[in-house]
Design an enzyme around this catalytic site. Sequence first.
Site, PDB file in Angstrom:
ATOM      1  N   ARG A  56       0.833  -1.200   0.000  1.00 45.54           N
ATOM      2  CA  ARG A  56       0.000   0.000   0.000  1.00 45.54           C
ATOM      3  C   ARG A  56       0.868   1.250   0.000  1.00 45.54           C
ATOM      4  O   ARG A  56       0.562   2.242  -0.637  1.00 45.54           O
ATOM      5  CB  ARG A  56      -0.942   0.009   1.213  1.00 45.54           C
ATOM      6  CG  ARG A  56      -1.718   1.313   1.289  1.00 45.54           C
ATOM      7  CD  ARG A  56      -2.772   1.448   2.395  1.00 45.54           C
ATOM      8  NE  ARG A  56      -2.798   0.474   3.425  1.00 45.54           N
ATOM      9  CZ  ARG A  56      -2.036   0.513   4.531  1.00 45.54           C
ATOM     10  NH1 ARG A  56      -1.175   1.490   4.736  1.00 45.54           N
ATOM     11  NH2 ARG A  56      -2.145  -0.438   5.429  1.00 45.54           N
ATOM     12  N   TYR A 108     -17.147  17.765 -12.844  1.00 41.68           N
ATOM     13  CA  TYR A 108     -17.619  16.390 -13.056  1.00 41.68           C
ATOM     14  C   TYR A 108     -18.701  16.050 -12.025  1.00 41.68           C
ATOM     15  O   TYR A 108     -18.564  16.376 -10.839  1.00 41.68           O
ATOM     16  CB  TYR A 108     -16.410  15.460 -12.926  1.00 41.68           C
ATOM     17  CG  TYR A 108     -16.719  13.999 -13.040  1.00 41.68           C
ATOM     18  CD1 TYR A 108     -17.045  13.433 -14.266  1.00 41.68           C
ATOM     19  CD2 TYR A 108     -16.678  13.171 -11.924  1.00 41.68           C
ATOM     20  CE1 TYR A 108     -17.312  12.077 -14.375  1.00 41.68           C
ATOM     21  CE2 TYR A 108     -16.946  11.829 -12.019  1.00 41.68           C
ATOM     22  CZ  TYR A 108     -17.262  11.284 -13.250  1.00 41.68           C
ATOM     23  OH  TYR A 108     -17.539   9.951 -13.338  1.00 41.68           O
ATOM     24  N   ASP A 180      -8.441  20.062 -12.208  1.00 33.53           N
ATOM     25  CA  ASP A 180      -8.702  18.776 -12.853  1.00 33.53           C
ATOM     26  C   ASP A 180      -8.362  18.937 -14.334  1.00 33.53           C
ATOM     27  O   ASP A 180      -9.050  19.638 -15.069  1.00 33.53           O
ATOM     28  CB  ASP A 180     -10.182  18.401 -12.654  1.00 33.53           C
ATOM     29  CG  ASP A 180     -10.538  17.047 -13.240  1.00 33.53           C
ATOM     30  OD1 ASP A 180      -9.857  16.602 -14.186  1.00 33.53           O
ATOM     31  OD2 ASP A 180     -11.517  16.438 -12.771  1.00 33.53           O
ATOM     32  N   LYS A 205      -9.225   8.050 -18.212  1.00 32.13           N
ATOM     33  CA  LYS A 205      -9.604   8.681 -19.477  1.00 32.13           C
ATOM     34  C   LYS A 205      -8.418   8.730 -20.446  1.00 32.13           C
ATOM     35  O   LYS A 205      -7.889   7.699 -20.784  1.00 32.13           O
ATOM     36  CB  LYS A 205     -10.201  10.053 -19.189  1.00 32.13           C
ATOM     37  CG  LYS A 205     -11.199  10.080 -18.000  1.00 32.13           C
ATOM     38  CD  LYS A 205     -12.452   9.292 -18.263  1.00 32.13           C
ATOM     39  CE  LYS A 205     -13.320   9.084 -17.023  1.00 32.13           C
ATOM     40  NZ  LYS A 205     -13.654  10.284 -16.263  1.00 32.13           N
TER      41      LYS A 205
HETATM   42  C1  LIG Z   1     -14.197  10.662 -15.001  1.00 35.79           C
HETATM   43  C2  LIG Z   1     -13.801  11.944 -14.415  1.00 35.79           C
HETATM   44  C3  LIG Z   1     -13.535  12.062 -13.046  1.00 35.79           C
HETATM   45  C4  LIG Z   1     -13.681  10.909 -12.089  1.00 35.79           C
HETATM   46  O1  LIG Z   1     -12.743   9.906 -12.373  1.00 35.79           O
HETATM   47  P1  LIG Z   1     -13.009   8.335 -12.098  1.00 35.79           P
HETATM   48  O2  LIG Z   1     -11.737   7.714 -12.581  1.00 35.79           O
HETATM   49  O3  LIG Z   1     -14.216   7.939 -12.871  1.00 35.79           O
HETATM   50  O4  LIG Z   1     -13.213   8.189 -10.637  1.00 35.79           O
HETATM   51  C5  LIG Z   1     -13.134  13.295 -12.575  1.00 35.79           C
HETATM   52  N1  LIG Z   1     -13.027  14.359 -13.391  1.00 35.79           N
HETATM   53  C6  LIG Z   1     -13.292  14.293 -14.708  1.00 35.79           C
HETATM   54  C7  LIG Z   1     -13.163  15.506 -15.556  1.00 35.79           C
HETATM   55  C8  LIG Z   1     -13.694  13.087 -15.261  1.00 35.79           C
HETATM   56  O5  LIG Z   1     -13.975  13.012 -16.567  1.00 35.79           O
END
Ligand SMILES: *Cc1c(COP(=O)(O)O)cnc(C)c1O
Length: 389
Positions: A56, A108, A180, A205
């Site tokens: 971890r 998001y 983000d 993503k």
């Molecule tokens: C998908 C997404 C998240 C969350 O990420 P996960 O991997 O699904 O937990 C946060 N911010 C943006 C812009 C996203 O597209």
Amino acid sequence: MTKALEGDRSLRIATRTVHAGVVPDPLAGAVMPPIYQTSTYIQQGLGQNKGYEYGRTKNPTREAFERNVAALEGGAHGFAFGSGLAAVDAILKLLSAGDHVVCGENVYGGTHRQMTLIYARLGIRFSFVDGGDTAAVAKAVTPQTKLVYAETPTNPMMRLCDLAATADIARRAKALFAVDNTFATPLFQRPLEFGADLVLHSTTKYLNGHSDMVGGMLITNRDDVAERVAFIQNGSGAVPGPFDCWLGLRGTKTLALRMRQHDANGRRIAEWLSKHPKVQQVYYPGLPSHPQHDLACRQMSGFGGMLSLELGDPARARKFVAVTRIFALAESLGGVESLIGHPASMTHASVPPELRRKMGLTDSLVRLSIGIEDADDLIADLDQALAQC
Ligand SMILES: *Cc1c(COP(=O)(O)O)cnc(C)c1O
């Protein structure tokens, strides 16, 4: 792939995608970092080990992925998490009850849900404002504000936050500024260079890019913030497994190539859609008609493959998402394959309807994640689908 190359900050980003963070495997010289699928490490004696004690806390495959993404963002420290939302969670754990957060209203849906339904209950207070309106962000700051949180471009309205101006507001308030950067990726936008303290990715993503894992990452240049994030990463324990880190690292190797194609396809399709009589509006920062196109050109070097379109009629939107053939109806984004989604009922169903209306997120809005297929095939698919609506 020498150790010297691994740490060389002068290398251009496409070279860094391939080499950053990767050190030759000491046992066999394997070119690819091995998947260290282990929970623990043998100790030579009490208090004697090779720097690894428990899975971890540290894992060599995870460290390679963290070093790689940190280098792409121009950051000194990277921390991998089990999902993008686990990375958001780690940011919010830097705060204490009574602290205040100024957050973009169009973040998001899961980020908004975590803030309002989990952390608000634990005594952290949130103000949601239009992150594209710098004056509104400044006005929302209070003496208790400890974090300014932005997404740019936003999902799915493709609204931009002025990174330099917002970093300035946060600095004056002595608050952390977290961005983000999932949509733009470090190929097209590097928030640390504009003064952000923390960059967040859903590595699920574009960074992974192949829709075959779920993960998150935090990057910072501040040693004091890194120390606290490292403590939370280990102390809360939302770490990814070594195999997912290996998949993420394999993904980033082709990030430059993939983003170039996402961007070329995105620009062509945005322009084509903007001329289609059944499309009322296209939201894409690369279009001169985007209200913040100038800002996009200042802080982004490409516009990527995410766009949304307004069809003006919910029934037409429902039909459209059902009849595309290449664009698959699915949540998520940023993979090599093109996806289509209906934010109001899918990704943003957890956002209250009044807030959705305020941001222009209507029931007739459709979001596209443009993949790396041939743009002519993608346009033909959208054309036949629009003809049926
Ligand atoms: C998908 C997404 C998240 C969350 O990420 P996960 O991997 O699904 O937990 C946060 N911010 C943006 C812009 C996203 O597209």
